[in-house]
Motif scaffolding. Structure first.
Motif, PDB file in Angstrom:
ATOM      1  N   THR A 226     -11.859  -3.857 -31.337  1.00 54.29           N
ATOM      2  CA  THR A 226     -10.847  -4.413 -30.416  1.00 54.29           C
ATOM      3  C   THR A 226     -10.198  -5.663 -30.999  1.00 54.29           C
ATOM      4  OG1 THR A 226     -12.334  -5.924 -29.190  1.00 54.29           O
ATOM      5  CG2 THR A 226     -12.203  -3.634 -28.406  1.00 54.29           C
ATOM      6  N   ARG A 227     -10.840  -6.236 -32.012  1.00 53.53           N
ATOM      7  CA  ARG A 227     -10.334  -7.493 -32.572  1.00 53.53           C
ATOM      8  C   ARG A 227      -9.167  -7.278 -33.530  1.00 53.53           C
ATOM      9  NH1 ARG A 227     -15.733 -10.135 -34.671  1.00 53.53           N
ATOM     10  NH2 ARG A 227     -14.648 -12.145 -34.588  1.00 53.53           N
ATOM     11  N   ALA A 228      -8.800  -6.010 -33.739  1.00 53.67           N
ATOM     12  CA  ALA A 228      -7.607  -5.733 -34.559  1.00 53.67           C
ATOM     13  C   ALA A 228      -6.335  -6.025 -33.766  1.00 53.67           C
ATOM     14  CB  ALA A 228      -7.625  -4.280 -35.022  1.00 53.67           C
ATOM     15  N   ALA A 229      -6.480  -6.148 -32.439  1.00 53.38           N
ATOM     16  CA  ALA A 229      -5.292  -6.339 -31.588  1.00 53.38           C
ATOM     17  C   ALA A 229      -4.734  -7.754 -31.731  1.00 53.38           C
ATOM     18  CB  ALA A 229      -5.671  -6.076 -30.126  1.00 53.38           C
ATOM     19  N   ASP A 230      -3.441  -7.869 -31.490  1.00 52.95           N
ATOM     20  CA  ASP A 230      -2.805  -9.187 -31.413  1.00 52.95           C
ATOM     21  C   ASP A 230      -2.045  -9.248 -30.088  1.00 52.95           C
ATOM     22  OD1 ASP A 230      -1.827 -11.667 -31.956  1.00 52.95           O
ATOM     23  OD2 ASP A 230      -0.249 -10.981 -33.315  1.00 52.95           O
ATOM     24  N   ALA A 269      -6.940  -5.552 -24.744  1.00 50.57           N
ATOM     25  CA  ALA A 269      -6.092  -5.259 -25.914  1.00 50.57           C
ATOM     26  C   ALA A 269      -4.914  -4.378 -25.486  1.00 50.57           C
ATOM     27  CB  ALA A 269      -6.911  -4.577 -26.997  1.00 50.57           C
ATOM     28  N   ALA A 270      -5.202  -3.382 -24.635  1.00 53.05           N
ATOM     29  CA  ALA A 270      -4.135  -2.481 -24.186  1.00 53.05           C
ATOM     30  C   ALA A 270      -3.109  -3.226 -23.338  1.00 53.05           C
ATOM     31  CB  ALA A 270      -4.737  -1.318 -23.390  1.00 53.05           C
ATOM     32  N   ILE A 361     -12.092  -7.084 -48.287  1.00 51.74           N
ATOM     33  CA  ILE A 361     -10.663  -6.724 -48.341  1.00 51.74           C
ATOM     34  C   ILE A 361     -10.356  -5.632 -47.304  1.00 51.74           C
ATOM     35  CG2 ILE A 361      -8.796  -5.841 -49.829  1.00 51.74           C
ATOM     36  CD1 ILE A 361      -9.932  -8.748 -50.483  1.00 51.74           C
ATOM     37  N   ARG A 362     -11.255  -4.658 -47.202  1.00 54.13           N
ATOM     38  CA  ARG A 362     -11.051  -3.601 -46.193  1.00 54.13           C
ATOM     39  C   ARG A 362     -10.981  -4.197 -44.789  1.00 54.13           C
ATOM     40  NH1 ARG A 362     -14.484  -1.698 -42.832  1.00 54.13           N
ATOM     41  NH2 ARG A 362     -16.298  -2.515 -43.929  1.00 54.13           N
ATOM     42  N   MET A 363     -11.930  -5.085 -44.476  1.00 53.41           N
ATOM     43  CA  MET A 363     -11.950  -5.680 -43.132  1.00 53.41           C
ATOM     44  C   MET A 363     -10.710  -6.541 -42.899  1.00 53.41           C
ATOM     45  SD  MET A 363     -15.913  -6.798 -42.586  1.00 53.41           S
ATOM     46  CE  MET A 363     -15.661  -7.530 -40.970  1.00 53.41           C
ATOM     47  N   ALA A 364     -10.322  -7.304 -43.930  1.00 51.74           N
ATOM     48  CA  ALA A 364      -9.141  -8.172 -43.773  1.00 51.74           C
ATOM     49  C   ALA A 364      -7.924  -7.325 -43.418  1.00 51.74           C
ATOM     50  CB  ALA A 364      -8.898  -8.977 -45.044  1.00 51.74           C
ATOM     51  N   ARG A 365      -7.822  -6.156 -44.059  1.00 52.00           N
ATOM     52  CA  ARG A 365      -6.665  -5.281 -43.772  1.00 52.00           C
ATOM     53  C   ARG A 365      -6.785  -4.653 -42.390  1.00 52.00           C
ATOM     54  NH1 ARG A 365      -6.479  -3.339 -49.871  1.00 52.00           N
ATOM     55  NH2 ARG A 365      -4.903  -4.829 -50.612  1.00 52.00           N
ATOM     56  N   GLU A 366      -7.969  -4.100 -42.102  1.00 51.22           N
ATOM     57  CA  GLU A 366      -8.137  -3.395 -40.814  1.00 51.22           C
ATOM     58  C   GLU A 366      -7.943  -4.341 -39.626  1.00 51.22           C
ATOM     59  OE1 GLU A 366     -11.378  -0.057 -42.333  1.00 51.22           O
ATOM     60  OE2 GLU A 366     -12.008  -1.546 -40.861  1.00 51.22           O
ATOM     61  N   LEU A 367      -8.364  -5.582 -39.809  1.00 53.29           N
ATOM     62  CA  LEU A 367      -8.312  -6.531 -38.686  1.00 53.29           C
ATOM     63  C   LEU A 367      -7.069  -7.428 -38.753  1.00 53.29           C
ATOM     64  CD1 LEU A 367     -12.131  -7.338 -38.753  1.00 53.29           C
ATOM     65  CD2 LEU A 367     -10.929  -6.047 -36.968  1.00 53.29           C
ATOM     66  N   HIS A 368      -6.199  -7.096 -39.699  1.00 51.21           N
ATOM     67  CA  HIS A 368      -4.918  -7.807 -39.860  1.00 51.21           C
ATOM     68  C   HIS A 368      -5.123  -9.315 -40.019  1.00 51.21           C
ATOM     69  CE1 HIS A 368      -3.448  -3.926 -38.686  1.00 51.21           C
ATOM     70  NE2 HIS A 368      -4.009  -4.029 -37.493  1.00 51.21           N
TER      71      HIS A 368
END
Ligand code: BJ8
Length: 427
Positions: A226-230, A269-270, A361-368
């Motif tokens: 859920t932390r990928a949301a902005d 998030a929604a 790097i993967r997490m940085a991308r996935e979580l923006h």
């Protein structure tokens, strides 16, 4: 105090220095108040975390100690590292608790056992033991250490003079030989815990223990997603505490609470409801673990207007990103599955350790993430060493990066705040 129960008597019975412990609780309580309870727009379900924090040294200890007198859990097993598999401990009828210290205590006493220039986490647990202020250490029947970094490995030689210890030997490279060695270590741990509890690990108990830990990890994975949301629906501070709680709280109860947090955060998030404003600078943390009550870095980042959206560390994704297969047919097969899952933890004791950089790097991308903050506890050579290649990996990925070295004292906090503010402005 939440009820009439005499916790001072309980702490005294555990052999603790009750007066000093009152002082510690006062300081940590104030920290919690200023760091956690001043946060704006927290999800309502994080009230569970307030309860965890309030009961950490009282209700939770009482629950385990009372349970032990009735044989459930049969024993309390302390550990200092992610490499000690909780599934094995649970399956033998015991409960595993984390003993890492996130604050400095009795440093002069600790320096009678370890050098002054020792990583604060190690010096902290020595000080907590010598000062008799940690009910988890005092209630533990057995402490399982692990040969990981040099500091811990040698400190356990000292700590074992103060508490009964069993040491696991963790490999430092990954190959076919060390895979077998590590499997052997996990089987040997199972035998040692069985001996401690007098309870045999069965297919049924181990399968149930694997599922219990996996359920907790699945819940943490949901929350993390859920932390990928902005705007991000929950703060880094609350997520850090959630994983810290995973080393102390009752597993099934905590899993239920994390799933409730995940439900609420998915909804937030929604609906675009955030714990930080939309557009707040998003930070991925990587580095050394943060034990309770080491919350200061996240607090500084978030009070400065940033928000931590993920943690690649042992008090973060490393704890929950991988599950143990649930279809092992025999105890031996399940123990091997557990060993293989744990050997994949990307600790800096391993060489080479490219997997950690890939994960960051993967997490940085996935979580923006807008930037990466890589922090090492002072005198932690292995994480300091990895910072060079971590910076290179971040540069190649085009993600702003900052490395910090910090300890538990508040002395350098002003400078730390200035550096973090400058980084947040720059990204
Ligand atoms: S699997 S990170 S929990 S060893 S900070 S004591 S490394 S000098 S804590 Fe760790 Fe296990 Fe690895 Fe995780 Fe040493 Fe460094 Fe101190 Fe550290």
């Amino acid at each position: 105090m939440a009820d009439e129960y005499d916790y001072h008597k309980m702490w005294g019975d555990l052999g603790m220095d009750v007066e000093a412990h009152d002082g510690l609780l006062g300081v940590v309580g104030e920290m919690y108040q200023t760091m956690f309870l001043t946060q704006k727009n927290r999800p309502a379900s994080t009230s569970y975390l307030d309860g965890v924090a309030a009961n950490l040294h009282s209700g939770r200890i009482r629950e385990m100690v009372d349970g032990r007198s009735e044989g459930n859990p049969k024993k309390i097993i302390g550990s200092f590292c992610l490499y000690v598999p909780e599934e094995v401990v649970t399956a033998a009828g015991a409960v595993e608790v984390g003993l890492c210290a996130g604050a400095e205590w009795a440093p002069e006493d600790a320096e009678r056992y370890v050098p002054r220039n020792t990583c604060p986490l190690i010096k902290g647990f020595m000080g907590f033991k010598l000062g008799r202020v940690c009910p988890y250490i005092e209630s533990a029947d057995l402490v399982v250490g692990e040969n990981t970094c040099d500091g811990k490995k040698k400190a356990y030689e000292q700590f074992s003079k103060l508490k009964p210890m069993y040491i696991m030997d963790v490999p430092h490279v990954r190959n076919d030989d060390t895979k077998l060695q590590w499997r052997h270590q996990v089987h040997a741990l199972a035998a040692r815990i069985e001996e401690e509890t007098g309870q045999k690990i069965t297919e049924e108990s181990l399968r149930a223990a694997i599922k219990l830990a996996n359920d907790k990890r699945r819940a943490l994975q949901r929350l993390s997603a859920t932390r990928a949301a902005d705007p991000v629906p929950i703060s880094g501070l609350d997520c850090l505490l959630t994983v810290q709680a995973a080393f102390m709280d009752d597993s099934a109860r905590l899993t239920g609470a994390i799933n409730q947090m995940a439900d609420e955060c998915e909804k937030r998030a929604a609906e675009g409801i955030g714990a930080a404003p939309k557009g707040a600078k998003r930070i991925l943390y990587t580095g050394t673990p943060m034990a309770v009550p080491n919350w200061k870095l996240f607090n500084i980042i978030e009070k400065a207007g940033g928000v931590v959206v993920g943690e690649e560390c042992c008090t973060g994704s490393r704890y929950y990103k991988d599950l143990v297969p649930e279809d092992g047919a025999t105890v031996d097969e399940m123990l091997d599955d557990i060993a293989d899952r744990y050997l994949n933890i990307q600790c800096a004791i391993f060489t080479p350790n490219q997997g950690r950089r890939d994960d960051v790097i993967r997490m940085a991308r996935e979580l923006h993430a807008d930037g990466i903050i890589d922090a090492s506890l002072s005198f932690c050579t292995i994480y300091e060493m990895e910072a060079f290649d971590m910076e290179k990996a971040a540069q190649e990925a085009g993600i702003p990066y900052m490395h910090l070295s910090t300890d538990y004292s508040a002395e350098g906090d002003g400078q730390l705040t200035t550096r973090i503010q400058a980084f947040l402005e720059m990204i």
